[in-house]
Write an enzyme that holds these catalytic residues in place. Sequence first.
Site, PDB file in Angstrom:
ATOM      1  N   PRO A 137      -2.196   0.324  19.598  1.00 24.63           N
ATOM      2  CG  PRO A 137      -4.054  -1.011  19.188  1.00 24.63           C
ATOM      3  CD  PRO A 137      -3.330  -0.302  20.281  1.00 24.63           C
ATOM      4  CG  HIS A 175      -2.118  -0.813   1.129  1.00 26.20           C
ATOM      5  ND1 HIS A 175      -3.171  -0.746   1.999  1.00 26.20           N
ATOM      6  CD2 HIS A 175      -2.461  -1.757   0.221  1.00 26.20           C
ATOM      7  CE1 HIS A 175      -4.112  -1.604   1.649  1.00 26.20           C
ATOM      8  NE2 HIS A 175      -3.697  -2.241   0.570  1.00 26.20           N
ATOM      9  CE1 TYR A 230      -4.400   3.744   9.681  1.00 27.14           C
ATOM     10  CE2 TYR A 230      -4.715   3.614  12.060  1.00 27.14           C
ATOM     11  CZ  TYR A 230      -4.059   3.211  10.914  1.00 27.14           C
ATOM     12  OH  TYR A 230      -3.048   2.278  11.002  1.00 27.14           O
ATOM     13  CE1 TYR A 240      -0.334   3.820   9.993  1.00 27.51           C
ATOM     14  CE2 TYR A 240       0.466   2.986   7.892  1.00 27.51           C
ATOM     15  CZ  TYR A 240      -0.411   2.915   8.954  1.00 27.51           C
ATOM     16  OH  TYR A 240      -1.360   1.933   8.985  1.00 27.51           O
ATOM     17  CE  LYS A 298       5.349   3.364  13.217  1.00 27.12           C
ATOM     18  NZ  LYS A 298       5.301   2.747  11.912  1.00 27.12           N
TER      19      LYS A 298
HETATM   20  P1  FAD Z   1       4.402 -11.755  21.369  1.00 24.74           P
HETATM   21  O1  FAD Z   1       3.835 -11.786  20.013  1.00 24.74           O
HETATM   22  O2  FAD Z   1       3.496 -11.475  22.519  1.00 24.74           O
HETATM   23  O3  FAD Z   1       5.156 -13.131  21.600  1.00 24.74           O
HETATM   24  C1  FAD Z   1       5.592 -13.540  22.870  1.00 24.74           C
HETATM   25  C2  FAD Z   1       5.541 -15.052  22.919  1.00 24.74           C
HETATM   26  O4  FAD Z   1       6.044 -15.487  24.165  1.00 24.74           O
HETATM   27  C3  FAD Z   1       4.121 -15.579  22.812  1.00 24.74           C
HETATM   28  O5  FAD Z   1       4.062 -16.582  21.818  1.00 24.74           O
HETATM   29  C4  FAD Z   1       3.825 -16.126  24.196  1.00 24.74           C
HETATM   30  O6  FAD Z   1       2.922 -17.210  24.164  1.00 24.74           O
HETATM   31  C5  FAD Z   1       5.201 -16.529  24.652  1.00 24.74           C
HETATM   32  N1  FAD Z   1       5.372 -16.584  26.108  1.00 24.74           N
HETATM   33  C6  FAD Z   1       4.821 -15.790  27.056  1.00 24.74           C
HETATM   34  N2  FAD Z   1       5.208 -16.168  28.277  1.00 24.74           N
HETATM   35  C7  FAD Z   1       6.028 -17.233  28.114  1.00 24.74           C
HETATM   36  C8  FAD Z   1       6.727 -18.075  29.000  1.00 24.74           C
HETATM   37  N3  FAD Z   1       6.664 -17.902  30.331  1.00 24.74           N
HETATM   38  N4  FAD Z   1       7.469 -19.066  28.490  1.00 24.74           N
HETATM   39  C9  FAD Z   1       7.550 -19.265  27.155  1.00 24.74           C
HETATM   40  N5  FAD Z   1       6.892 -18.511  26.258  1.00 24.74           N
HETATM   41  C10 FAD Z   1       6.139 -17.495  26.741  1.00 24.74           C
HETATM   42  N6  FAD Z   1       0.125  -4.540  17.036  1.00 24.74           N
HETATM   43  C11 FAD Z   1      -0.190  -3.854  15.965  1.00 24.74           C
HETATM   44  O7  FAD Z   1       0.690  -3.203  15.403  1.00 24.74           O
HETATM   45  N7  FAD Z   1      -1.486  -3.891  15.474  1.00 24.74           N
HETATM   46  C12 FAD Z   1      -2.464  -4.656  16.075  1.00 24.74           C
HETATM   47  O8  FAD Z   1      -3.593  -4.683  15.621  1.00 24.74           O
HETATM   48  C13 FAD Z   1      -2.152  -5.371  17.214  1.00 24.74           C
HETATM   49  N8  FAD Z   1      -3.079  -6.127  17.847  1.00 24.74           N
HETATM   50  C14 FAD Z   1      -2.723  -6.797  18.982  1.00 24.74           C
HETATM   51  C15 FAD Z   1      -3.659  -7.569  19.680  1.00 24.74           C
HETATM   52  C16 FAD Z   1      -3.322  -8.240  20.872  1.00 24.74           C
HETATM   53  C17 FAD Z   1      -4.363  -9.055  21.610  1.00 24.74           C
HETATM   54  C18 FAD Z   1      -1.997  -8.110  21.365  1.00 24.74           C
HETATM   55  C19 FAD Z   1      -1.612  -8.808  22.673  1.00 24.74           C
HETATM   56  C20 FAD Z   1      -1.058  -7.378  20.650  1.00 24.74           C
HETATM   57  C21 FAD Z   1      -1.407  -6.718  19.470  1.00 24.74           C
HETATM   58  N9  FAD Z   1      -0.486  -5.956  18.745  1.00 24.74           N
HETATM   59  C22 FAD Z   1      -0.815  -5.276  17.658  1.00 24.74           C
HETATM   60  C23 FAD Z   1       0.888  -5.890  19.118  1.00 24.74           C
HETATM   61  C24 FAD Z   1       1.740  -6.861  18.320  1.00 24.74           C
HETATM   62  O9  FAD Z   1       0.997  -7.997  17.997  1.00 24.74           O
HETATM   63  C25 FAD Z   1       2.928  -7.159  19.185  1.00 24.74           C
HETATM   64  O10 FAD Z   1       3.660  -5.936  19.298  1.00 24.74           O
HETATM   65  C26 FAD Z   1       3.811  -8.272  18.703  1.00 24.74           C
HETATM   66  O11 FAD Z   1       3.128  -9.496  18.800  1.00 24.74           O
HETATM   67  C27 FAD Z   1       5.097  -8.328  19.514  1.00 24.74           C
HETATM   68  O12 FAD Z   1       5.791  -9.496  19.251  1.00 24.74           O
HETATM   69  P2  FAD Z   1       6.630 -10.208  20.390  1.00 24.74           P
HETATM   70  O13 FAD Z   1       7.270 -11.371  19.722  1.00 24.74           O
HETATM   71  O14 FAD Z   1       7.463  -9.219  21.094  1.00 24.74           O
HETATM   72  O15 FAD Z   1       5.565 -10.662  21.465  1.00 24.74           O
HETATM   73  C1  DHB Z   2      -4.056  -3.196  11.617  1.00 25.42           C
HETATM   74  C2  DHB Z   2      -3.713  -3.017  12.918  1.00 25.42           C
HETATM   75  C3  DHB Z   2      -3.318  -1.774  13.359  1.00 25.42           C
HETATM   76  O1  DHB Z   2      -2.956  -1.594  14.631  1.00 25.42           O
HETATM   77  C4  DHB Z   2      -3.295  -0.693  12.503  1.00 25.42           C
HETATM   78  O2  DHB Z   2      -2.944   0.521  12.973  1.00 25.42           O
HETATM   79  C5  DHB Z   2      -3.636  -0.878  11.184  1.00 25.42           C
HETATM   80  C6  DHB Z   2      -4.025  -2.138  10.743  1.00 25.42           C
HETATM   81  C7  DHB Z   2      -4.472  -4.545  11.150  1.00 25.42           C
HETATM   82  O3  DHB Z   2      -4.570  -5.433  11.998  1.00 25.42           O
HETATM   83  O4  DHB Z   2      -4.704  -4.720   9.958  1.00 25.42           O
END
Ligand code: FAD
Ligand code: DHB
Length: 401
Positions: free
Chosen positions: A296, A77, A205, A387, A300
């Site tokens: 969110p 996009h 948005y 962005y 980012k």
């Molecule tokens: P995570 O993806 O959280 O991965 C951490 C991993 O560690 C998980 O698989 C977990 O199961 C595992 N873990 C936890 N504790 C333990 C343990 N004790 N032992 C072993 N493993 C463990 N960001 C956006 O930009 N847009 C969005 O729409 C958006 N929606 C989101 C919705 C939800 C419900 C959440 C929670 C986050 C969302 N985010 C979103 C944020 C984005 O998904 C995260 O920033 C991203 O997943 C970060 O990746 P990570 O690997 O740091 O953490």
């Molecule tokens: C999506 C999530 C976001 O947090 C955002 O700012 C834009 C798009 C998505 O899940 O597609």
Amino acid sequence: MTATTLRTQVAIVGAGPAGLTLSCLLHNAGIESVVLENRSRRYVEERIRAGVLEQGTAEVLAAAGVGERMHREGIVHHGIHLQFAGERHRIPLSDLADGRAIVIYGQTEVVKDLIEARVDAGLDLRFDVADVSVHDIETERPRVRFSHEHRDFELECDAIVGADGFHGVCRPAIEQHLRIFSREYPFAWLGILAAAPPSSEELVYAHHERGFALLSLRSAERSRLYLQCAADERLDEWPDTRIWDELQCRVALDGWTLVEGAVLEKGITPMRSFVTEPMQHGRLFLAGDSAHIVPPTGAKGLNLAISDVTVLAEALVSSFTGGSRTGLAEYSRMCLRRVWRAEHFSYWMTTMLHRLGDDPFDSQLQLSQLRYIVSSEAAARTLAENYVGLPLGHRAATPGR
Ligand code: FAD
Ligand code: DHB
């Protein structure tokens, strides 16, 4: 029962985007790691979250050798829309940000690609582990204890990476050495995945007096849509018809219709800003959501997780291959500048677009800011640059600046 001792170079706790990408980057550089995940493979692969990849994130994944399907199925996009006061305005991201773009590709797909690459290469990735704990992180021989398939293990290593998300065990293990900055918001996002073709080609948005709404997508057949709701609302208060009615109201535009479809998944995500400083102590390094959370609205979270581990992989490889150890010592500082930029951007987008309360003064300020963005190229460029993601070089402080 005595624990079985294992040995690796880097023990990675968490198989989210941060942990999996790190293990891939390390493997490509000849460094061994073990990834420990407390959930099942299926759970991790199906957990629906983010969907917007910055160009820099897509480049990291491609360079790591896991970009083939992303290139095929991801949707590039070049713009997004801001909607307010009944009008929709396009922000031409690529025109404003040196031709850079975003890629729409679900976090679920990123995670599947990374898991598949690791499993195909026969590398150590354990799902369904339990009782993970970290030890001796102030020594040269840190250890991770865990149990797996009814056996206890002790994993000796040179460094531990806490990529275990916001609710993991790694950050709490060093909390007394950390300074925490945080902010909670009185609202949340209700997100749905719908079996409906996207009604808008690009993301929308929307600022609305009833609250924020966002139109996103996953493919030509799947829409991803979000609504601002109260922080304490429960999903059972939101039957599908109420969700669609509310979306229809908040994104309505003359001459345009929102196509509805079956709701395949729905969930409520709380919103918070959170940063820990530093992102390391001894031989334990935090990456991704374990170290910082953004609301969110700026898309980012996932991108920050990938930029953290890009920096960390470089520093770890350098320390293991006889290069400098300063990279590891500087890891946190290298990341935090970019982290705080994303924190500010996410806070700014969030507070500009959500209904903050009942005070009309707030909404007048928001509308003024939104009008400014769509009428001033300088203001639009500020949004666009952030962005699409600032260059990775932005992560470190430049001496003298
Ligand atoms: P995570 O993806 O959280 O991965 C951490 C991993 O560690 C998980 O698989 C977990 O199961 C595992 N873990 C936890 N504790 C333990 C343990 N004790 N032992 C072993 N493993 C463990 N960001 C956006 O930009 N847009 C969005 O729409 C958006 N929606 C989101 C919705 C939800 C419900 C959440 C929670 C986050 C969302 N985010 C979103 C944020 C984005 O998904 C995260 O920033 C991203 O997943 C970060 O990746 P990570 O690997 O740091 O953490
Ligand atoms: C999506 C999530 C976001 O947090 C955002 O700012 C834009 C798009 C998505 O899940 O597609």
